[in-house]
Design a protein around this motif. Structure first.
Motif, PDB file in Angstrom:
ATOM      1  N   GLY A 148      82.835  71.521 111.129  1.00  0.00           N
ATOM      2  CA  GLY A 148      82.374  70.143 111.116  1.00  0.00           C
ATOM      3  C   GLY A 148      81.581  69.821 109.855  1.00  0.00           C
ATOM      4  N   GLY A 149      81.342  68.542 109.642  1.00  0.00           N
ATOM      5  CA  GLY A 149      80.643  68.098 108.448  1.00  0.00           C
ATOM      6  C   GLY A 149      79.208  68.549 108.357  1.00  0.00           C
ATOM      7  N   ALA A 150      78.536  68.691 109.510  1.00  0.00           N
ATOM      8  CA  ALA A 150      77.136  69.101 109.474  1.00  0.00           C
ATOM      9  C   ALA A 150      76.994  70.538 108.974  1.00  0.00           C
ATOM     10  N   VAL A 151      77.812  71.445 109.490  1.00  0.00           N
ATOM     11  CA  VAL A 151      77.765  72.834 109.028  1.00  0.00           C
ATOM     12  C   VAL A 151      78.174  72.914 107.554  1.00  0.00           C
ATOM     13  N   MET A 152      79.169  72.130 107.164  1.00  0.00           N
ATOM     14  CA  MET A 152      79.580  72.102 105.765  1.00  0.00           C
ATOM     15  C   MET A 152      78.416  71.666 104.873  1.00  0.00           C
ATOM     16  N   GLY A 153      77.688  70.639 105.308  1.00  0.00           N
ATOM     17  CA  GLY A 153      76.547  70.159 104.544  1.00  0.00           C
ATOM     18  C   GLY A 153      75.404  71.166 104.504  1.00  0.00           C
ATOM     19  N   LEU A 154      75.168  71.846 105.621  1.00  0.00           N
ATOM     20  CA  LEU A 154      74.135  72.881 105.652  1.00  0.00           C
ATOM     21  C   LEU A 154      74.460  73.995 104.656  1.00  0.00           C
ATOM     22  N   ASP A 166      69.477  80.665  90.257  1.00  0.00           N
ATOM     23  CA  ASP A 166      70.339  81.509  89.428  1.00  0.00           C
ATOM     24  C   ASP A 166      70.931  82.692  90.198  1.00  0.00           C
ATOM     25  N   LEU A 167      71.155  82.503  91.488  1.00  0.00           N
ATOM     26  CA  LEU A 167      71.772  83.544  92.308  1.00  0.00           C
ATOM     27  C   LEU A 167      73.262  83.301  92.487  1.00  0.00           C
ATOM     28  N   ARG A 168      73.734  82.179  91.985  1.00  0.00           N
ATOM     29  CA  ARG A 168      75.155  81.889  91.912  1.00  0.00           C
ATOM     30  C   ARG A 168      75.334  80.842  90.808  1.00  0.00           C
ATOM     31  N   ALA A 169      76.567  80.635  90.386  1.00  0.00           N
ATOM     32  CA  ALA A 169      76.829  79.669  89.318  1.00  0.00           C
ATOM     33  C   ALA A 169      76.552  78.239  89.799  1.00  0.00           C
ATOM     34  N   THR A 170      76.017  77.444  88.907  1.00  0.00           N
ATOM     35  CA  THR A 170      75.856  76.019  89.212  1.00  0.00           C
ATOM     36  C   THR A 170      77.215  75.324  89.103  1.00  0.00           C
ATOM     37  N   SER A 171      77.301  74.130  89.637  1.00  0.00           N
ATOM     38  CA  SER A 171      78.528  73.355  89.563  1.00  0.00           C
ATOM     39  C   SER A 171      78.181  71.882  89.624  1.00  0.00           C
ATOM     40  N   SER A 172      79.168  71.051  89.445  1.00  0.00           N
ATOM     41  CA  SER A 172      78.938  69.606  89.549  1.00  0.00           C
ATOM     42  C   SER A 172      78.415  69.247  90.935  1.00  0.00           C
ATOM     43  N   PRO A 205      81.956  63.834 102.154  1.00  0.00           N
ATOM     44  CA  PRO A 205      82.886  63.108 101.273  1.00  0.00           C
ATOM     45  C   PRO A 205      82.822  63.592  99.824  1.00  0.00           C
ATOM     46  N   LYS A 206      81.625  63.893  99.333  1.00  0.00           N
ATOM     47  CA  LYS A 206      81.491  64.382  97.963  1.00  0.00           C
ATOM     48  C   LYS A 206      82.116  65.769  97.815  1.00  0.00           C
ATOM     49  N   ILE A 207      82.029  66.599  98.846  1.00  0.00           N
ATOM     50  CA  ILE A 207      82.661  67.920  98.805  1.00  0.00           C
ATOM     51  C   ILE A 207      84.175  67.761  98.659  1.00  0.00           C
ATOM     52  N   PHE A 208      84.774  66.888  99.462  1.00  0.00           N
ATOM     53  CA  PHE A 208      86.213  66.638  99.349  1.00  0.00           C
ATOM     54  C   PHE A 208      86.565  66.102  97.961  1.00  0.00           C
ATOM     55  N   GLU A 209      85.777  65.149  97.485  1.00  0.00           N
ATOM     56  CA  GLU A 209      86.049  64.534  96.180  1.00  0.00           C
ATOM     57  C   GLU A 209      86.054  65.572  95.064  1.00  0.00           C
ATOM     58  N   GLU A 216      84.260  74.627  91.774  1.00  0.00           N
ATOM     59  CA  GLU A 216      84.331  75.923  92.444  1.00  0.00           C
ATOM     60  C   GLU A 216      83.577  75.932  93.770  1.00  0.00           C
ATOM     61  N   LEU A 217      82.366  75.409  93.774  1.00  0.00           N
ATOM     62  CA  LEU A 217      81.578  75.395  95.006  1.00  0.00           C
ATOM     63  C   LEU A 217      82.227  74.508  96.059  1.00  0.00           C
ATOM     64  N   ALA A 218      82.708  73.347  95.653  1.00  0.00           N
ATOM     65  CA  ALA A 218      83.352  72.433  96.603  1.00  0.00           C
ATOM     66  C   ALA A 218      84.579  73.076  97.228  1.00  0.00           C
ATOM     67  N   MET A 219      85.386  73.740  96.420  1.00  0.00           N
ATOM     68  CA  MET A 219      86.582  74.399  96.959  1.00  0.00           C
ATOM     69  C   MET A 219      86.204  75.535  97.902  1.00  0.00           C
ATOM     70  N   GLU A 220      85.168  76.269  97.564  1.00  0.00           N
ATOM     71  CA  GLU A 220      84.704  77.361  98.418  1.00  0.00           C
ATOM     72  C   GLU A 220      84.258  76.836  99.781  1.00  0.00           C
ATOM     73  N   LEU A 221      83.486  75.751  99.768  1.00  0.00           N
ATOM     74  CA  LEU A 221      82.989  75.175 101.018  1.00  0.00           C
ATOM     75  C   LEU A 221      84.128  74.592 101.849  1.00  0.00           C
ATOM     76  N   LEU A 222      85.044  73.919 101.180  1.00  0.00           N
ATOM     77  CA  LEU A 222      86.140  73.292 101.903  1.00  0.00           C
ATOM     78  C   LEU A 222      87.064  74.342 102.509  1.00  0.00           C
TER      79      LEU A 222
END
Length: 292
Positions: A148-154, A166-172, A205-209, A216-222
């Motif tokens: 669900g969206g809540a867990v995705m956002g968490l 600095d424990l993982r790469a930053t992303s947009s 919605p921003k994760i999907f976008e 990279e982070l968005a694709m990982e979460l999705l």
């Protein structure tokens, strides 16, 4: 005397109500705020009454006792919350309550056997078979509701904090979240103390976008959410479900991220959760959402 039927679909983000007459003709529909009864039965009832009042106004109905209401609400699987909610005063001619998953499944298969997975703010899978219901997941955020969206956002908030340290790469995407909170980590911590599921879900919605832009982070979460949704689909299949409707704001958009095996089990729902709740309001398909 009941003359009208109202179906209500209520989740962590919104509540929708639809009214039809005895012949099933559409009369009115409205949408209001959260109606997850675990977030407060009075808050949920206020959203529900507001939605029904708006729909009734559209329909020209002034006497609410003429309406039979079927409620498909998030949180109704918890017996204590169900009992607390049903003890509240209400003006309707008839009032029945089950889970949002149950209402969605009844609507998706017009009351016949079938299974659904809902992935919206929360998530749940339910398989209805000859009057019996098999449920997987759906035990509410944050301990359940994966996909669900809540867990995705968490998860996004967690990974953003890791990126900041600095424990993982930053992303947009992580920069988007930091900008949302004015790059103030204390603000994120303070926000988290009172944030509701819909507050975490606002980032989906921003994760999907950004996933479409190969962030990279968005694709990982999705992909993680797709894996969670697929786990529910395959779990229902192991229980005997061969046709599964995937529903909800996340579910409807995540199909392409599922494996071919999971996609092969999916069918289009015949109708939505409000249609299922209307069937409940008419006196059909009224199981309890918990062992009595």
């Amino acid at each position: 005397m009941v003359k009208y039927f109202c179906g209500v679909d209520g989740g962590g983000t919104s509540c929708r109500a639809r009214i039809v007459d005895e012949q099933g003709h559409f009369l009115g529909e409205a949408k209001t705020g959260s109606a997850n009864i675990l977030l407060g039965v009075e808050l949920a009832m206020a959203s529900i009454e507001d939605a029904i009042s708006q729909a009734a106004h559209q329909a020209g109905i002034s006497d609410l006792s003429e309406i039979s209401v079927g409620l498909a609400l998030a949180g109704a699987e918890q017996k204590s919350a169900w009992l607390d909610f049903m003890s509240l005063p209400q003006p309707y001619g008839h009032f029945t309550l089950n889970t949002d998953g149950y209402g969605a499944c009844i609507g998706a298969f017009s009351g016949e056997n079938g299974a659904i997975v809902i992935a919206g703010t929360g998530s749940v899978g339910i398989y209805l078979e000859n009057g019996n219901q098999h449920v997987v997941g759906g035990r509410e955020f944050p301990i359940s509701d994966q996909g669900g969206g809540a867990v995705m956002g968490l998860r996004l908030i967690q990974q953003t904090l890791l990126a900041h340290d600095d424990l993982r790469a930053t992303s947009s995407l992580s920069e988007y979240v930091l900008t949302h909170f004015d790059h103030d980590l204390d603000a994120i911590v303070s926000w988290s103390k009172t944030a509701k599921p819909r507050d975490y879900g606002q980032f989906s919605p921003k994760i999907f976008e950004l996933a479409m832009q190969r962030d990279e982070l968005a694709m990982e979460l999705l992909q993680g959410s797709a894996d969670d949704v697929e786990r529910l689909i395959l779990g229902l299949n192991r229980k005997g479900a061969s046709q599964i409707a995937l529903m909800g704001s996340i579910g409807e958009r995540i199909v392409s991220w599922l494996s071919p095996a999971a996609q092969a089990l999916l069918v289009q729902p015949k109708a939505d959760a409000m249609a299922g709740a209307i069937l409940m309001a008419s006196g059909d398909h009224n199981l309890y959402p918990f062992p009595r």
